[in-house]
Design a protein around this motif. Sequence first.
Motif, PDB file in Angstrom:
ATOM      1  N   SER A 194       0.830  -1.207   0.000  1.00 25.19           N
ATOM      2  CA  SER A 194       0.000   0.000   0.000  1.00 25.19           C
ATOM      3  C   SER A 194       0.861   1.252   0.000  1.00 25.19           C
ATOM      4  O   SER A 194       0.510   2.259  -0.617  1.00 25.19           O
ATOM      5  CB  SER A 194      -0.938  -0.007   1.210  1.00 25.19           C
ATOM      6  OG  SER A 194      -0.206   0.067   2.426  1.00 25.19           O
ATOM      7  N   GLY A 195       2.013   1.198   0.680  1.00 28.06           N
ATOM      8  CA  GLY A 195       2.924   2.339   0.667  1.00 28.06           C
ATOM      9  C   GLY A 195       3.465   2.629  -0.719  1.00 28.06           C
ATOM     10  O   GLY A 195       3.595   3.799  -1.119  1.00 28.06           O
ATOM     11  N   VAL A 202      10.548   6.272  -1.799  1.00 27.19           N
ATOM     12  CA  VAL A 202       9.989   4.914  -1.784  1.00 27.19           C
ATOM     13  C   VAL A 202      10.153   4.283  -0.403  1.00 27.19           C
ATOM     14  O   VAL A 202       9.229   3.651   0.124  1.00 27.19           O
ATOM     15  CB  VAL A 202      10.658   4.043  -2.864  1.00 27.19           C
ATOM     16  CG1 VAL A 202      10.288   2.569  -2.668  1.00 27.19           C
ATOM     17  CG2 VAL A 202      10.244   4.501  -4.252  1.00 27.19           C
ATOM     18  N   VAL A 203      11.321   4.453   0.195  1.00 26.34           N
ATOM     19  CA  VAL A 203      11.550   3.912   1.544  1.00 26.34           C
ATOM     20  C   VAL A 203      10.614   4.567   2.551  1.00 26.34           C
ATOM     21  O   VAL A 203       9.999   3.887   3.396  1.00 26.34           O
ATOM     22  CB  VAL A 203      13.024   4.117   1.948  1.00 26.34           C
ATOM     23  CG1 VAL A 203      13.237   3.705   3.410  1.00 26.34           C
ATOM     24  CG2 VAL A 203      13.948   3.323   1.042  1.00 26.34           C
ATOM     25  N   SER A 256       7.051   3.279   1.986  1.00 25.97           N
ATOM     26  CA  SER A 256       6.881   1.901   2.451  1.00 25.97           C
ATOM     27  C   SER A 256       6.794   1.851   3.974  1.00 25.97           C
ATOM     28  O   SER A 256       5.941   1.140   4.537  1.00 25.97           O
ATOM     29  CB  SER A 256       8.041   1.034   1.964  1.00 25.97           C
ATOM     30  OG  SER A 256       8.092   1.004   0.545  1.00 25.97           O
ATOM     31  N   ALA A 257       7.669   2.618   4.644  1.00 30.56           N
ATOM     32  CA  ALA A 257       7.624   2.655   6.108  1.00 30.56           C
ATOM     33  C   ALA A 257       6.298   3.247   6.588  1.00 30.56           C
ATOM     34  O   ALA A 257       5.683   2.750   7.546  1.00 30.56           O
ATOM     35  CB  ALA A 257       8.798   3.480   6.643  1.00 30.56           C
ATOM     36  N   GLY A 258       5.844   4.303   5.908  1.00 25.87           N
ATOM     37  CA  GLY A 258       4.564   4.893   6.273  1.00 25.87           C
ATOM     38  C   GLY A 258       3.410   3.935   6.041  1.00 25.87           C
ATOM     39  O   GLY A 258       2.467   3.878   6.837  1.00 25.87           O
ATOM     40  N   GLY A 259       3.473   3.168   4.952  1.00 27.16           N
ATOM     41  CA  GLY A 259       2.437   2.182   4.696  1.00 27.16           C
ATOM     42  C   GLY A 259       2.379   1.112   5.768  1.00 27.16           C
ATOM     43  O   GLY A 259       1.295   0.688   6.190  1.00 27.16           O
ATOM     44  N   ILE A 260       3.550   0.668   6.234  1.00 26.26           N
ATOM     45  CA  ILE A 260       3.592  -0.327   7.333  1.00 26.26           C
ATOM     46  C   ILE A 260       2.964   0.253   8.595  1.00 26.26           C
ATOM     47  O   ILE A 260       2.191  -0.409   9.291  1.00 26.26           O
ATOM     48  CB  ILE A 260       5.040  -0.770   7.578  1.00 26.26           C
ATOM     49  CG1 ILE A 260       5.587  -1.532   6.372  1.00 26.26           C
ATOM     50  CG2 ILE A 260       5.126  -1.630   8.835  1.00 26.26           C
ATOM     51  CD1 ILE A 260       7.058  -1.844   6.467  1.00 26.26           C
ATOM     52  N   LEU A 261       3.293   1.525   8.904  1.00 26.74           N
ATOM     53  CA  LEU A 261       2.748   2.167  10.102  1.00 26.74           C
ATOM     54  C   LEU A 261       1.231   2.287  10.024  1.00 26.74           C
ATOM     55  O   LEU A 261       0.511   1.990  11.001  1.00 26.74           O
ATOM     56  CB  LEU A 261       3.375   3.548  10.274  1.00 26.74           C
ATOM     57  CG  LEU A 261       2.902   4.383  11.472  1.00 26.74           C
ATOM     58  CD1 LEU A 261       3.216   3.638  12.788  1.00 26.74           C
ATOM     59  CD2 LEU A 261       3.560   5.755  11.478  1.00 26.74           C
ATOM     60  N   ILE A 262       0.732   2.691   8.851  1.00 27.07           N
ATOM     61  CA  ILE A 262      -0.719   2.821   8.680  1.00 27.07           C
ATOM     62  C   ILE A 262      -1.398   1.462   8.832  1.00 27.07           C
ATOM     63  O   ILE A 262      -2.440   1.338   9.495  1.00 27.07           O
ATOM     64  CB  ILE A 262      -1.035   3.429   7.298  1.00 27.07           C
ATOM     65  CG1 ILE A 262      -0.577   4.892   7.250  1.00 27.07           C
ATOM     66  CG2 ILE A 262      -2.523   3.323   6.993  1.00 27.07           C
ATOM     67  CD1 ILE A 262      -0.686   5.508   5.859  1.00 27.07           C
ATOM     68  N   ALA A 275       9.282   0.588  -9.179  1.00 27.19           N
ATOM     69  CA  ALA A 275      10.133   1.008 -10.300  1.00 27.19           C
ATOM     70  C   ALA A 275      10.870   2.304  -9.996  1.00 27.19           C
ATOM     71  O   ALA A 275      11.917   2.578 -10.602  1.00 27.19           O
ATOM     72  CB  ALA A 275       9.293   1.170 -11.566  1.00 27.19           C
ATOM     73  N   GLN A 276      10.350   3.105  -9.060  1.00 22.57           N
ATOM     74  CA  GLN A 276      11.023   4.347  -8.715  1.00 22.57           C
ATOM     75  C   GLN A 276      12.298   4.109  -7.903  1.00 22.57           C
ATOM     76  O   GLN A 276      13.150   4.992  -7.812  1.00 22.57           O
ATOM     77  CB  GLN A 276      10.082   5.256  -7.912  1.00 22.57           C
ATOM     78  CG  GLN A 276       8.712   5.447  -8.515  1.00 22.57           C
ATOM     79  CD  GLN A 276       8.756   6.035  -9.907  1.00 22.57           C
ATOM     80  OE1 GLN A 276       9.557   6.918 -10.189  1.00 22.57           O
ATOM     81  NE2 GLN A 276       7.892   5.558 -10.784  1.00 22.57           N
ATOM     82  N   ALA A 277      12.412   2.938  -7.301  1.00 19.34           N
ATOM     83  CA  ALA A 277      13.536   2.668  -6.413  1.00 19.34           C
ATOM     84  C   ALA A 277      14.719   2.014  -7.111  1.00 19.34           C
ATOM     85  O   ALA A 277      15.783   1.879  -6.507  1.00 19.34           O
ATOM     86  CB  ALA A 277      13.077   1.788  -5.254  1.00 19.34           C
ATOM     87  N   VAL A 278      14.538   1.594  -8.353  1.00 15.04           N
ATOM     88  CA  VAL A 278      15.627   0.886  -9.043  1.00 15.04           C
ATOM     89  C   VAL A 278      16.291   1.818 -10.048  1.00 15.04           C
ATOM     90  O   VAL A 278      15.677   2.771 -10.530  1.00 15.04           O
ATOM     91  CB  VAL A 278      15.090  -0.374  -9.758  1.00 15.04           C
ATOM     92  CG1 VAL A 278      14.476  -1.331  -8.747  1.00 15.04           C
ATOM     93  CG2 VAL A 278      14.083  -0.020 -10.839  1.00 15.04           C
ATOM     94  N   PRO A 279      17.564   1.578 -10.361  1.00 11.43           N
ATOM     95  CA  PRO A 279      18.230   2.391 -11.381  1.00 11.43           C
ATOM     96  C   PRO A 279      17.741   2.022 -12.772  1.00 11.43           C
ATOM     97  O   PRO A 279      17.024   1.032 -12.959  1.00 11.43           O
ATOM     98  CB  PRO A 279      19.713   2.026 -11.195  1.00 11.43           C
ATOM     99  CG  PRO A 279      19.672   0.619 -10.681  1.00 11.43           C
ATOM    100  CD  PRO A 279      18.442   0.541  -9.806  1.00 11.43           C
ATOM    101  N   GLY A 280      18.144   2.822 -13.765  1.00 11.31           N
ATOM    102  CA  GLY A 280      17.819   2.502 -15.144  1.00 11.31           C
ATOM    103  C   GLY A 280      16.490   3.084 -15.587  1.00 11.31           C
ATOM    104  O   GLY A 280      15.829   3.824 -14.854  1.00 11.31           O
ATOM    105  N   PRO A 281      16.057   2.747 -16.803  1.00 14.14           N
ATOM    106  CA  PRO A 281      14.873   3.376 -17.406  1.00 14.14           C
ATOM    107  C   PRO A 281      13.568   2.912 -16.777  1.00 14.14           C
ATOM    108  O   PRO A 281      13.406   1.736 -16.423  1.00 14.14           O
ATOM    109  CB  PRO A 281      14.959   2.946 -18.877  1.00 14.14           C
ATOM    110  CG  PRO A 281      15.748   1.675 -18.855  1.00 14.14           C
ATOM    111  CD  PRO A 281      16.733   1.829 -17.736  1.00 14.14           C
ATOM    112  N   LEU A 282      12.615   3.835 -16.656  1.00 10.69           N
ATOM    113  CA  LEU A 282      11.309   3.521 -16.076  1.00 10.69           C
ATOM    114  C   LEU A 282      10.526   2.552 -16.954  1.00 10.69           C
ATOM    115  O   LEU A 282       9.655   1.824 -16.464  1.00 10.69           O
ATOM    116  CB  LEU A 282      10.516   4.811 -15.879  1.00 10.69           C
ATOM    117  CG  LEU A 282       9.158   4.694 -15.204  1.00 10.69           C
ATOM    118  CD1 LEU A 282       9.291   4.053 -13.819  1.00 10.69           C
ATOM    119  CD2 LEU A 282       8.497   6.058 -15.092  1.00 10.69           C
TER     120      LEU A 282
END
Length: 407
Positions: free
Chosen positions: A124-125, A393-394, A397-403, A279-286
């Motif tokens: 969800s995050g 992204v990090v 993801s952390a906010g999604g876990i908290l929610i 996809a936002q967290a990895v290098p290279g083309p979207l």
Amino acid sequence: MHPEPSADASPRPGRAGEVFLTFLKLGLTSVGGPIAHLGYFRDELVTRRRWVDDRAYADLVALCQFLPGPASSQVGFALGLLRAGPAGALAAWTAFTLPSAALLVAFAYSAPLLGGVVGSGILSGLQIVAVAIVAQAVWGMARTLTPDARRATIAVVALLIVLLVPSAAGQVAAIVVGALTGLWLCRRGPAEAPAGLDLRVSRRAGVTALVVFAALLAGLPILAALTSGIGVQVADSFYRAGALVFGGGQVVLPLLEAEVVGPGGWVTAGQFLAGYGAAQAVPGPLFTFAAYLGALAAPGAAGLATAAIALVAVFLPGLLILVGVLPFWNAFRTRTVAQALMRGANAAVVGILAAALYDPVFVTAIVSPASFALAVVCFVLLIAWRTPPWVVVVVGSAGGILIAAVA
């Protein structure tokens, strides 16, 4: 500090292996989206290695931003072509694309294993991060591509078309209407300086590439209608999406969503947005997001084959158009008609992306006041604090876990 290349720097022939290793390094380290990729390319290939000079590089960037397709990958493909011919072009594309594609395919297979509060919170995050990323893209593209009332109006009309006709046909119609309106209303603009780019592609090769591009665009839907094979269906959908991307990698989002999400689609809206966030967290083309979607299109090991088909299909039209236009680019780019068409089409792209920001991005991810608050936090991090996307992204993801834990 690295010495600046001299004005008379000229390309020297190289080997495909050298090109592959150079672009593999870039594929492993180039984070931050297409504009950042172009900066990495200039530092590595213009300043450090002197494969081209600044003028040729600027002309190449201008060409790839003008054409449909993934601009940074097109620039890399052309630089590989310049350095080591067709083998170098293929080596550049493969090496730059492979790392992020492999990571996203791995995520496609591992995401279903994520369970409990942590797993659901991460997914969800990632969907919430997608809201912030797309909102940032709409904000930035609107400022650049719709700087006056005429182009802003074109964007609004495109948005209405897509919302009223929520399908790939509606998006094609929006781009066509935008381009034709641009031809009518957007002929005035700053004159383009003549280009000096010469990648030594023959006219015969250029025409052949354009014929192949058109034949696949027209033939794949017919072939898909005649067969139920998943590979052909995937090739048709992803090739069509790749052929219509004006304005950069972010714009592939609504085009792919129209093809793969829905009653007859291969993925759910939640899966789609979670992958887009990843996809936002990895290098290279979207555009390697296509590999994630392709892996989900078929069960088990068959997903690897559909991932490869989706990946090639979404990149292929942009590369064919690039090769096709190279022999004619210097004369074409200065024509008033061409520039007016592109101004209108680019304005329409802003409207298409804004429509996607609402549906599916916002309506899927924002399901509570807390998720809306987290999306705003991520958006402010991107816009005001200029935080790298992978950090956002990090945080998301952390906010999604908290929610999820609180809920």
